[in-house]
Enzyme design. Structure first.
Site, PDB file in Angstrom:
ATOM      1  N   LYS A 152       0.872  -1.175   0.000  1.00 25.60           N
ATOM      2  CA  LYS A 152       0.000   0.000   0.000  1.00 25.60           C
ATOM      3  C   LYS A 152       0.905   1.219   0.000  1.00 25.60           C
ATOM      4  O   LYS A 152       1.959   1.165   0.623  1.00 25.60           O
ATOM      5  CB  LYS A 152      -0.913   0.001   1.233  1.00 25.60           C
ATOM      6  CG  LYS A 152      -1.889  -1.177   1.303  1.00 25.60           C
ATOM      7  CD  LYS A 152      -3.031  -1.042   0.327  1.00 25.60           C
ATOM      8  CE  LYS A 152      -3.883  -2.311   0.297  1.00 25.60           C
ATOM      9  NZ  LYS A 152      -5.071  -2.224  -0.526  1.00 25.60           N
ATOM     10  N   HIS A 270      -8.630 -12.773  -7.492  1.00 26.83           N
ATOM     11  CA  HIS A 270      -9.157 -11.612  -6.776  1.00 26.83           C
ATOM     12  C   HIS A 270     -10.570 -11.393  -7.293  1.00 26.83           C
ATOM     13  O   HIS A 270     -10.850 -11.621  -8.467  1.00 26.83           O
ATOM     14  CB  HIS A 270      -8.281 -10.382  -7.032  1.00 26.83           C
ATOM     15  CG  HIS A 270      -8.549  -9.269  -6.064  1.00 26.83           C
ATOM     16  ND1 HIS A 270      -9.678  -8.483  -6.138  1.00 26.83           N
ATOM     17  CD2 HIS A 270      -7.855  -8.830  -4.989  1.00 26.83           C
ATOM     18  CE1 HIS A 270      -9.655  -7.607  -5.145  1.00 26.83           C
ATOM     19  NE2 HIS A 270      -8.560  -7.794  -4.427  1.00 26.83           N
ATOM     20  N   HIS A 303     -10.661 -15.086  -2.944  1.00 26.57           N
ATOM     21  CA  HIS A 303     -11.083 -14.290  -1.790  1.00 26.57           C
ATOM     22  C   HIS A 303     -12.539 -14.622  -1.477  1.00 26.57           C
ATOM     23  O   HIS A 303     -13.385 -14.599  -2.380  1.00 26.57           O
ATOM     24  CB  HIS A 303     -10.992 -12.799  -2.115  1.00 26.57           C
ATOM     25  CG  HIS A 303      -9.598 -12.293  -2.265  1.00 26.57           C
ATOM     26  ND1 HIS A 303      -9.134 -11.183  -1.605  1.00 26.57           N
ATOM     27  CD2 HIS A 303      -8.551 -12.747  -2.987  1.00 26.57           C
ATOM     28  CE1 HIS A 303      -7.865 -10.973  -1.917  1.00 26.57           C
ATOM     29  NE2 HIS A 303      -7.490 -11.909  -2.773  1.00 26.57           N
ATOM     30  N   GLY A 341      -9.008  -5.307   5.439  1.00 26.95           N
ATOM     31  CA  GLY A 341      -9.006  -4.689   6.772  1.00 26.95           C
ATOM     32  C   GLY A 341      -8.491  -5.601   7.871  1.00 26.95           C
ATOM     33  O   GLY A 341      -8.752  -5.352   9.048  1.00 26.95           O
TER      34      GLY A 341
END
Ligand code: CAP
Ligand code: MG
Length: 413
Positions: A152, A270, A303, A341
């Site tokens: 990130k 993904h 995912h 998260g």
């Protein structure tokens, strides 16, 4: 012979072993009965239309049957004869069972909840090459969750910065560096340079740690370009490719799967954009079905959410994961990926919910550590290892200052 909507309804029908059986949630529109809604869904998704037709021969052999209606739960079961489908073509199957019916005026809401896939259709798909076996066949993770991290900010790091973040994370104990879903081949971080630089850092990290490391390289692109990127990944010695499976489309995923077989590459799926289909619980296509489709098409990881923890809305993660690991006519399983998260403080709750046959992925939860990426990786790996052994993260923090700092910053919620 005529075909009318009523011909697609038979609540006495017992689905055959060879049928594809789909469960839908329906809300009939005003003025439409349950029978009317269910038969219209079966009709439009197989071989009927709004007008009564007169045709020669036995087209009914290809008609679906609405065979169960539960008005209380809103669930309707539709059985499809397998001859309706082109073997091995996911786009064709979806154009039937999740096609025009999603927009029919006869239903205010319609959601494809679940599918029971018949053997013949399953066998027309390749399924995954590795599935959860990647933990031992490609990595050294054994029975613990595989760990992954996405640099990130998700886009904007240059190639050198990206590869350095990879090195810091790998040497801190992470198994897999992962590209973000919207990082492909932009000018600030070109695809081939990133591949080469990242693998050089991977090799250095493997030498330093003595552990097997790998890279989930995002090859998503349009047309042949994606296949060329798969070839490039293999040429440079990468063991995985990552594909944004929903945005790229299932026909393309099937092509990638074919190309990956040639090289023995595993596929990390993904699911960006899945929520456009599955977020509204009364409409669209469930994540459970999206995961089923992905397994048939042959991805090794997908995912599936974080069991309600973290930053994103989730369907029933545990139920989806159980399906991905259950037997489906001999298809290899899929390793579910928990991401969104996550941070070290959530690992024991996450593993209590989902078990250890998963991959855990953290971006912000590693690079946002107060002492940087390396410390964040140490904390995340330590927390994962501890949670996999049933030890609390607080307990594990007593001899891991990096984990203690992570818990100080993010707590355990
Ligand atoms: C996670 C992530 C993933 C999401 C996808 C992101 O970053 O890279 O794309 O987890 O969600 O960009 O949000 P963080 P899902 O670890 O920083 O949250 O796994 O639910 O498809
Ligand atoms: Mg992302």
């Amino acid at each position: 012979m005529g075909i009318r909507y009523e011909d697609f309804l038979d609540t006495a029908y017992e689905p055959k072993e060879s049928d594809l059986v789909c469960s839908f949630y329906l809300e009939p529109a005003d003025g439409i009965s349950w029978n009317g809604a269910a038969s219209r869904v079966a009709s439009e998704s197989s071989n009927g239309t709004w007008a009564e037709l007169d045709v020669e021969g036995s087209v009914e052999d290809l008609s679906a049957t609405a065979c169960a209606i539960d008005e209380e739960s809103g669930q309707v079961t539709v059985a499809y004869p397998d001859a309706l489908f082109e073997p091995g073509s996911m786009p064709q199957i979806l154009s039937c069972i999740a096609g025009n019916i999603m927009g029919m005026k006869a239903v205010d809401r319609i959601r494809l909840l679940d599918c029971k896939w018949p053997k013949k259709l399953v066998e027309s798909f390749p399924g995954p090459q590795y599935g959860s076996a990647i933990r031992t066949e490609i990595l050294d993770a054994g029975e613990r969750p595989a760990t992954a991290t996405v640099p990130k900010p998700k886009v904007g790091l240059n190639t050198q910065q990206h590869a350095t973040v990879g090195y810091e994370a790998w040497t801190g104990g992470i198994d897999l560096l992962k590209d973000d879903e919207n990082l492909t081949d932009q000018s600030f971080n070109p695809f081939e340079d990133r591949l080469i630089e990242s693998l050089a850092q991977r090799d250095a990290a493997e030498d330093e740690t003595g552990e097997k490391k790998s890279y989930l390289l995002n090859v998503t692109a349009s047309g042949n370009e994606m296949l060329e990127r798969v070839d490039m990944a293999a040429e440079h010695g990468c063991e995985f490719v990552m594909v944004d499976v929903v945005t790229t489309g299932w026909g393309a995923v099937q092509q990638v799967r074919e190309r990956c077989e040639r090289h023995g590459l595993a596929i990390h799926a993904h699911r960006a954009m899945h929520a456009a289909f599955d977020r509204i619980p009364t409409h669209g296509v469930s994540m459970r079905v999206i995961a089923q489709i992905a397994r048939l098409c042959g991805v090794d990881h997908i995912h599936t959410g974080t069991a309600g923890l973290g930053k994103l809305a989730n369907e029933d993660t545990r139920g989806i994961n159980e399906w991905l690991q259950s037997d489906c006519h001999g298809l290899t399983d899929v390793l579910p990926v928990a991401s969104g998260g996550l941070h070290a403080g959530l690992m024991d709750q996450l593993l209590t919910e989902l078990g250890t046959t998963i991959a855990v992925q953290a971006g912000g939860g590693i690079h946002g550590h107060p002492d940087g990426t390396h410390a964040g990786a140490v904390a995340f790996r330590r927390a994962t290892d501890a949670a996999a052994r049933g030890e609390s993260v607080e307990n594990a923090a007593s001899d891991c200052p990096e984990l203690a700092r992570a818990l100080e910053k993010w707590g355990t919620e």
